[in-house]
Enzyme design. Structure first.
Site, PDB file in Angstrom:
ATOM      1  N   ARG A 144      33.241  38.812  53.841  1.00  0.00           N
ATOM      2  CA  ARG A 144      32.333  39.770  53.223  1.00  0.00           C
ATOM      3  C   ARG A 144      30.978  39.594  53.889  1.00  0.00           C
ATOM      4  O   ARG A 144      30.622  38.497  54.322  1.00  0.00           O
ATOM      5  CB  ARG A 144      32.200  39.514  51.728  1.00  0.00           C
ATOM      6  CG  ARG A 144      33.502  39.624  50.931  1.00  0.00           C
ATOM      7  CD  ARG A 144      33.251  39.307  49.465  1.00  0.00           C
ATOM      8  NE  ARG A 144      34.461  39.435  48.657  1.00  0.00           N
ATOM      9  CZ  ARG A 144      35.279  38.436  48.356  1.00  0.00           C
ATOM     10  NH1 ARG A 144      35.005  37.213  48.809  1.00  0.00           N
ATOM     11  NH2 ARG A 144      36.360  38.618  47.625  1.00  0.00           N
TER      12      ARG A 144
ATOM     13  N   HIS B 114      40.745  37.238  47.638  1.00  0.00           N
ATOM     14  CA  HIS B 114      41.028  38.153  46.527  1.00  0.00           C
ATOM     15  C   HIS B 114      41.602  37.369  45.348  1.00  0.00           C
ATOM     16  O   HIS B 114      42.539  36.587  45.515  1.00  0.00           O
ATOM     17  CB  HIS B 114      42.046  39.218  46.943  1.00  0.00           C
ATOM     18  CG  HIS B 114      41.465  40.266  47.837  1.00  0.00           C
ATOM     19  ND1 HIS B 114      42.238  41.090  48.627  1.00  0.00           N
ATOM     20  CD2 HIS B 114      40.186  40.640  48.069  1.00  0.00           C
ATOM     21  CE1 HIS B 114      41.461  41.919  49.303  1.00  0.00           C
ATOM     22  NE2 HIS B 114      40.208  41.665  48.983  1.00  0.00           N
TER      23      HIS B 114
ATOM     24  N   HIS C 172      32.231  46.055  56.004  1.00  0.00           N
ATOM     25  CA  HIS C 172      33.510  45.968  55.298  1.00  0.00           C
ATOM     26  C   HIS C 172      34.651  46.565  56.118  1.00  0.00           C
ATOM     27  O   HIS C 172      35.811  46.196  55.939  1.00  0.00           O
ATOM     28  CB  HIS C 172      33.408  46.671  53.946  1.00  0.00           C
ATOM     29  CG  HIS C 172      34.020  45.880  52.826  1.00  0.00           C
ATOM     30  ND1 HIS C 172      33.548  44.637  52.443  1.00  0.00           N
ATOM     31  CD2 HIS C 172      35.081  46.138  52.026  1.00  0.00           C
ATOM     32  CE1 HIS C 172      34.284  44.183  51.449  1.00  0.00           C
ATOM     33  NE2 HIS C 172      35.226  45.068  51.182  1.00  0.00           N
TER      34      HIS C 172
ATOM     35  N   ARG D  79      36.199  43.824  57.915  1.00  0.00           N
ATOM     36  CA  ARG D  79      37.034  43.028  56.996  1.00  0.00           C
ATOM     37  C   ARG D  79      38.382  43.715  56.793  1.00  0.00           C
ATOM     38  O   ARG D  79      39.427  43.066  56.827  1.00  0.00           O
ATOM     39  CB  ARG D  79      36.288  42.869  55.668  1.00  0.00           C
ATOM     40  CG  ARG D  79      37.008  42.085  54.573  1.00  0.00           C
ATOM     41  CD  ARG D  79      36.019  41.809  53.448  1.00  0.00           C
ATOM     42  NE  ARG D  79      36.629  41.501  52.180  1.00  0.00           N
ATOM     43  CZ  ARG D  79      37.009  40.280  51.796  1.00  0.00           C
ATOM     44  NH1 ARG D  79      36.864  39.259  52.619  1.00  0.00           N
ATOM     45  NH2 ARG D  79      37.536  40.077  50.601  1.00  0.00           N
TER      46      ARG D  79
ATOM     47  N   LYS E 171      33.200  35.099  45.824  1.00  0.00           N
ATOM     48  CA  LYS E 171      32.830  35.579  44.500  1.00  0.00           C
ATOM     49  C   LYS E 171      33.161  34.538  43.435  1.00  0.00           C
ATOM     50  O   LYS E 171      34.185  33.864  43.503  1.00  0.00           O
ATOM     51  CB  LYS E 171      33.571  36.892  44.191  1.00  0.00           C
ATOM     52  CG  LYS E 171      33.083  38.072  45.015  1.00  0.00           C
ATOM     53  CD  LYS E 171      33.769  39.348  44.581  1.00  0.00           C
ATOM     54  CE  LYS E 171      33.205  40.547  45.336  1.00  0.00           C
ATOM     55  NZ  LYS E 171      33.856  41.813  44.925  1.00  0.00           N
TER      56      LYS E 171
ATOM     57  N   TYR F 241      46.377  47.156  51.734  1.00  0.00           N
ATOM     58  CA  TYR F 241      46.625  47.102  53.172  1.00  0.00           C
ATOM     59  C   TYR F 241      48.055  47.475  53.535  1.00  0.00           C
ATOM     60  O   TYR F 241      48.316  47.865  54.665  1.00  0.00           O
ATOM     61  CB  TYR F 241      46.252  45.719  53.716  1.00  0.00           C
ATOM     62  CG  TYR F 241      44.784  45.454  53.523  1.00  0.00           C
ATOM     63  CD1 TYR F 241      43.833  46.175  54.241  1.00  0.00           C
ATOM     64  CD2 TYR F 241      44.348  44.540  52.574  1.00  0.00           C
ATOM     65  CE1 TYR F 241      42.484  45.973  54.020  1.00  0.00           C
ATOM     66  CE2 TYR F 241      42.999  44.334  52.353  1.00  0.00           C
ATOM     67  CZ  TYR F 241      42.073  45.055  53.084  1.00  0.00           C
ATOM     68  OH  TYR F 241      40.738  44.876  52.852  1.00  0.00           O
TER      69      TYR F 241
END
Length: 305
Positions: free
Chosen positions: A148, A269, A243, A246, A172, A278
């Site tokens: 990120r 994730h 992004h 990414r 995160k 994806y």
């Protein structure tokens, strides 16, 4: 009657201290709850008096305001979290948002770049400029590691393990993960060090890998602008952002045979359903390949001519 602003402050404090959410995530929740509190104020409703029909009216209101379905879904998710917290904290007994439905978001396929397009971006960089090698190292690191942009701007030297070819990333919620880094990315970072070592670096900024011309670490906006300009210079007409690199990293891994679980770990994730987007990207590419190269389609194309 509870003070809604006080409940909001307690909820945000809970997200920060107990859930460990980042400032950006907390800011998003703040906007979500502000939508709700404005609605309650307009309807002269106390938080503890809210029922499902009220929230359905709230959902209809934000739809009427022209908020995109994606943003509607995020706001509804934030409101659900708020009411779950109020139940947890003993402010209300029942969660009125439990049966509240989110608008259908559909499948949003992210834009991706091929390896050739990433190479074109790197080749378009003017290495005679002081920031040229830095920008090349940034693009290669984003594409090679799938970071990120917030993770890249906070990357420190202590997070780079050259011998093990990996980075330690704090993502995160303060969760750490190890991400492999390619020889190419390490090589580009090493070249950037020659320029970085002769800079005047601000006190307290010495550990950050990527700096601006004033010797301070970069912001997300700086990197966004740089990548958009570089894509334009490379003649790429797609909408390109940090992004995008990414997404391109994850899609390249999937095409190369990596499992969804492995990609989930490398992207950081929390839920594999986020990673499953994806598979749709890869199926879209596969469908295009079949339409162009499958013998049945080729015969049809010849007959059409």
């Amino acid at each position: 009657m509870s003070n809604p602003k006080r409940l909001k402050r307690r909820f945000l404090r809970y997200l920060k201290l107990e859930r460990g959410y980042s400032p950006n995530t907390i800011e998003a929740y703040t906007h979500d709850i502000d939508y709700l509190l404005k609605f309650l104020q307009d309807e002269h409703l106390a938080v503890e008096d809210v029922r499902l029909p009220h929230l359905e009216q709230f959902a209809a209101r934000i739809y009427e305001f022209g908020v995109s379905s994606r943003s509607q879904a995020r706001i509804i998710s934030g409101v659900r979290s708020f009411f779950r917290y109020l139940v947890l904290d003993g402010e209300i007994e029942d969660d009125p948002s439990e049966l509240l439905e989110s608008p259908s978001r559909g499948v949003h396929l992210p834009e991706v770049l091929s390896v050739e397009e990433v190479d074109r971006m790197e080749a378009a960089i003017d290495l005679s400029k002081w920031e040229g090698q830095r920008n090349r190292a940034i693009i290669e690191t984003l594409f090679s590691c799938g970071l990120r942009v917030s993770e890249l701007v906070t990357l420190r030297f202590a997070d780079i393990f050259k011998k093990k070819h990996c980075l330690r990333i704090v993502g995160k919620g303060g969760k750490e993960r190890l991400v492999p880094i390619s020889n190419n990315a390490l090589k580009e970072i090493k070249k950037w060090m020659y320029d970085r070592n002769v800079m005047n670096i601000k006190p307290g900024e010495e550990e950050y890998v990527f700096l601006n011309r004033r010797g301070a670490h970069l912001t997300r906006t700086m990197i966004l602008i740089m990548i958009k300009n570089t894509a334009r210079d490379a003649g790429i007409e797609k909408t390109v952002s940090p992004h995008t690199l990414r997404h391109s990293f994850a899609t390249a891994l999937l095409k190369g045979g990596a499992s969804l679980r492995a990609i989930q770990e490398m992207l950081g994730h929390e839920d594999i359903s986020t990673t499953q987007i994806y598979t749709h990207v890869d199926m879209t590419t596969l469908r295009e390949e079949i339409m162009c190269h499958h013998p049945r389609n080729m015969k049809k194309k010849l007959s059409d001519e």
